[in-house]
Motif scaffolding. Structure first.
Motif, short mmCIF file in Angstrom:
data_model
loop_
_atom_site.label_atom_id
_atom_site.label_comp_id
_atom_site.label_asym_id
_atom_site.label_seq_id
_atom_site.Cartn_x
_atom_site.Cartn_y
_atom_site.Cartn_z
N ARG A 182 -3.55 -8.69 -2.37
CA ARG A 182 -3.91 -7.26 -2.33
C ARG A 182 -4.98 -6.93 -3.36
O ARG A 182 -4.81 -6.07 -4.22
CB ARG A 182 -2.67 -6.40 -2.59
N ASP A 233 0.83 -1.21 0.00
CA ASP A 233 0.00 0.00 0.00
C ASP A 233 0.87 1.26 0.00
O ASP A 233 0.59 2.22 -0.72
CB ASP A 233 -0.91 0.01 1.23
N ARG A 284 -3.55 -4.86 -7.52
CA ARG A 284 -2.22 -5.45 -7.70
C ARG A 284 -1.71 -5.52 -9.14
O ARG A 284 -0.51 -5.56 -9.37
CB ARG A 284 -2.19 -6.84 -7.06
#
Length: 656
Positions: free
Chosen positions: A648, A50, A421
């Motif tokens: 993610r 992130d 991602r």
């Protein structure tokens, strides 16, 4: 190979039968504990995925460094170093750890590769005891950050032509490092722009006015405060398409002096009074021997590309098992994407190829471990390792580029969101196809080995020498020197256009699959040899001959590596006990083989190895295999063992 038998669900598909933990153990292999250790570390640092989109460039670079140093503290980044310097003397474990690290932030991966694989590997493999004692412990701990300064702006793949010089001054017992022009600046050097304190610098070694060829020296770059040392100029490559957590930079050296001991002297040395010595008389062979010790980079990048493909496959497959679109009947719920035949066709051949490449890479890792641990010492095995590393790196990284793109598209607009991602995967892996060797150049290396059978002259050959070497032989000699020549003997009585051997084989017979790929390789190899020989016999210059045949040479190498990949998959399948995982991997192996044949069906039909009816039957069989794999697909991607935090993809996977 086999058809799964199990209970049928409401949508008409069999219930999953894969033993996921057992399949993960099979994929993880003998280094399962190492891979699990890396997975734990990835989860601990998952926040970096992130932060990468929020931090400034320098802050991101520093955060990546912090993560790499923390990983080094657990011992997971330098297994290949000797135990006395903080490692375990286990080269295979290092590759396994690197492959698993590729599930996470890829700037961290590349930083690990630069620090411990390239910089540390240069000191370990090109240096001697003095260098090991002076540097390795600090390198392994992440205390001494360094660079691998080989590539130059004007000299990429042609390392022998680099312009940087290291001239020995016998009066001061020093080497003088000089960058003669901007074309000779070291370019795209990881760790250079911000963090590196030293560099393994490749330069033309000049002793008493005589150029001894490319050698490697350890050169300091920065002082303890991080400032460039006198004579060292450092530039920043700036923002890149991806991997912006890696501080790639440019280096110039203006009469930088380093002591005589700076020469990494495993293969050559210079005495105090300026006498050059080496146990390897040929300068070319010395150069290729030196580069051969650095093969770990290609082995590692191949595995990293395959791991990135696994992440993409896991996201896209699981998304397609949740996302619904359109209904087959008015009174029915919308259908899952993964139930559509086209969606299966898009994803499942890529899934099969990912598994196939995994098993080929696993065999490559074991061979690499055998060579570098000293268990395998023959020159033939070492040459074979270099060729396989080049070939699997090429196919594995191209596969990553293709797979990530297809998986992104298969997730629609949601796949375009950075939060899911794919943006980072696409951007960060794109360079894999060109670093550690441009893939087309690497396949030329593979072809050179095939055409010469790794003869004693192999290491010394330029592409022009290769042309002359092949032209000096009868074409039959080239064919006889190859691994698959026995197939030709079996097929000599098959007339052109006679597909009897083709029709007698079942479409799911692994012997048929292997025969098809072996025949293609053998025919292409003989064709390349004929073209090279014909060109020279006609009086054409060797360079022009090679240029005209280059596409055929690349196709031959690609065919060779695909055959190796299939053989690896078939060999693993043969060892599996009866059970659901054997059935699942059998389906994948069949799908990989048939989709490979289908992708090149034009060639097989041109060469009378495939009829139109047989070609259509293969396409139907592929569709059937995809349907059989549908209920197993999620389990098959879960078996990769990608931590949930690394996917993610909350926007894709957090809803039902």
């Amino acid at each position: 190979m086999a058809t799964p038998t199990s209970k049928v669900s409401e949508n008409g598909y069999a219930q999953p039968v894969v033993d996921v933990p057992a399949l993960t153990r099979l994929l993880d292999g003998e280094h399962a504990a190492v891979r699990d250790k890396v997975r734990v570390s990835l989860v601990e640092h998952a926040g970096l995925l992130d932060e990468a989109e929020e931090l400034s460039r320098d802050a991101y670079r520093d955060r990546v460094l912090e993560t790499v140093v923390a990983m080094a503290g657990t011992g997971q980044t330098a297994y290949h170093f000797p135990a006395e310097y903080g490692g375990a003397g286990d080269f295979g474990a290092t590759v396994a750890a690197f492959e698993t690290t590729a599930f996470g932030d890829l700037s961290v991966l590349v930083k690990v590769g630069v620090q411990f694989g390239l910089w540390g590997g240069a000191v370990l493999n090109l240096g001697t005891q003095w260098h090991h004692d002076a540097y390795l412990a600090d390198i392994a701990a992440g205390r001494l950050l360094g660079c691998f300064a080989m590539t130059e702006s004007g000299h990429g793949s042609n390392v022998q032509a680099i312009g940087t010089t290291a001239t020995y001054d016998a009066e001061t017992r020093e080497f003088v490092i000089q960058t003669p022009d901007d074309a000779s600046r070291k370019d795209f050097i990881g760790n250079a722009a911000r963090h590196g304190r030293m560099a393994a610098v490749f330069a033309q070694l000049i002793v008493d006015g005589d150029n001894k060829g490319v050698h490697c020296l350890v050169v300091p770059l920065r002082d303890e405060e991080g400032q460039p040392l006198p004579g060292v100029r450092i530039g920043d490559c700036g923002h890149k398409m991806g991997l912006n957590g890696v501080d790639n930079g440019r280096l110039w050296f203006d009469d930088v002096r380093v002591p005589r001991e700076a020469l990494l002297n495993r293969f050559a040395d210079v005495s105090e009074d300026g006498a050059y010595s080496s146990e390897i008389e040929s300068a070319n062979r010395r150069f290729f021997t030196m580069l051969g010790t650095l093969v770990m980079g290609r082995v590692s990048v191949a595995g990293a590309g395959i791991s990135a493909s696994k992440v993409a496959m896991a996201i896209a497959t699981r998304y397609a098992d949740r996302r619904r679109q359109f209904a087959t009947d008015d009174d029915q719920p919308e259908q899952l994407l993964l139930d559509y035949g086209l969606h299966q066709r898009r994803l499942f051949p890529l899934l099969a190829r990912t598994y196939a490449l995994h098993f080929a890479q696993d065999g490559l890792r074991r061979q690499f471990d055998d060579v570098f641990s000293g268990r395998a010492t023959s020159e033939e095995i070492r040459r074979d390792l270099e060729s396989k590393a080049a070939g699997i790196k090429a196919l594995g990284t191209w596969h990553a580029t293709r797979t990530i793109q297809e998986c992104r598209e298969a997730c629609g607009g949601a796949g375009y969101l950075s939060a899911n991602r794919f943006a980072a995967l696409k951007a960060d892996t794109d360079v894999f196809t060109t670093f550690e060797g441009d893939n087309h150049v690497l396949l030329q290396l593979v072809a050179k080995g095939l055409l010469t059978d790794y003869s004693s002259e192999f290491g010394d050959m330029s592409q022009f020498d290769l042309v002359k070497f092949v032209a000096s032989m009868a074409v039959d000699q080239v064919v006889e020197r190859t691994m698959a020549h026995r197939l030709i003997e079996r097929l000599r009585d098959v007339l052109p256009g006679d597909d009897k051997w083709n029709q007698d084989a079942g479409l799911l017979d692994p012997a048929y699959h292997l025969d098809m790929l072996r025949f293609r390789e053998e025919h292409m190899l003989a064709g390349a040899a004929k073209r090279l020989k014909r060109g020279v016999d006609s009086g054409m210059p060797a360079g022009e001959v090679f240029s005209r045949v280059q596409d055929h040479v690349i196709a031959t190498a690609n065919a060779h590596v695909e055959r190796l990949v299939l053989e690896s998959f078939v060999a693993v399948f043969a060892t599996l006990p009866q059970g659901p995982n054997r059935v699942a991997l059998g389906l994948l192996c069949d799908l990989f083989a048939l989709s490979t044949i289908e992708a090149d069906r034009g060639w097989f039909m041109e060469h009378n190895r495939l009829t139109t009816n047989r070609s259509k039957a293969i396409s139907r069989e592929i569709n059937d295999l995809c349907r059989k794999l549908r209920p197993l697909a999620v389990d098959l991607v879960d078996a990769f063992g990608v931590p949930e935090e690394m996917l993610r993809a909350e926007e894709l996977l957090s809803w039902e």
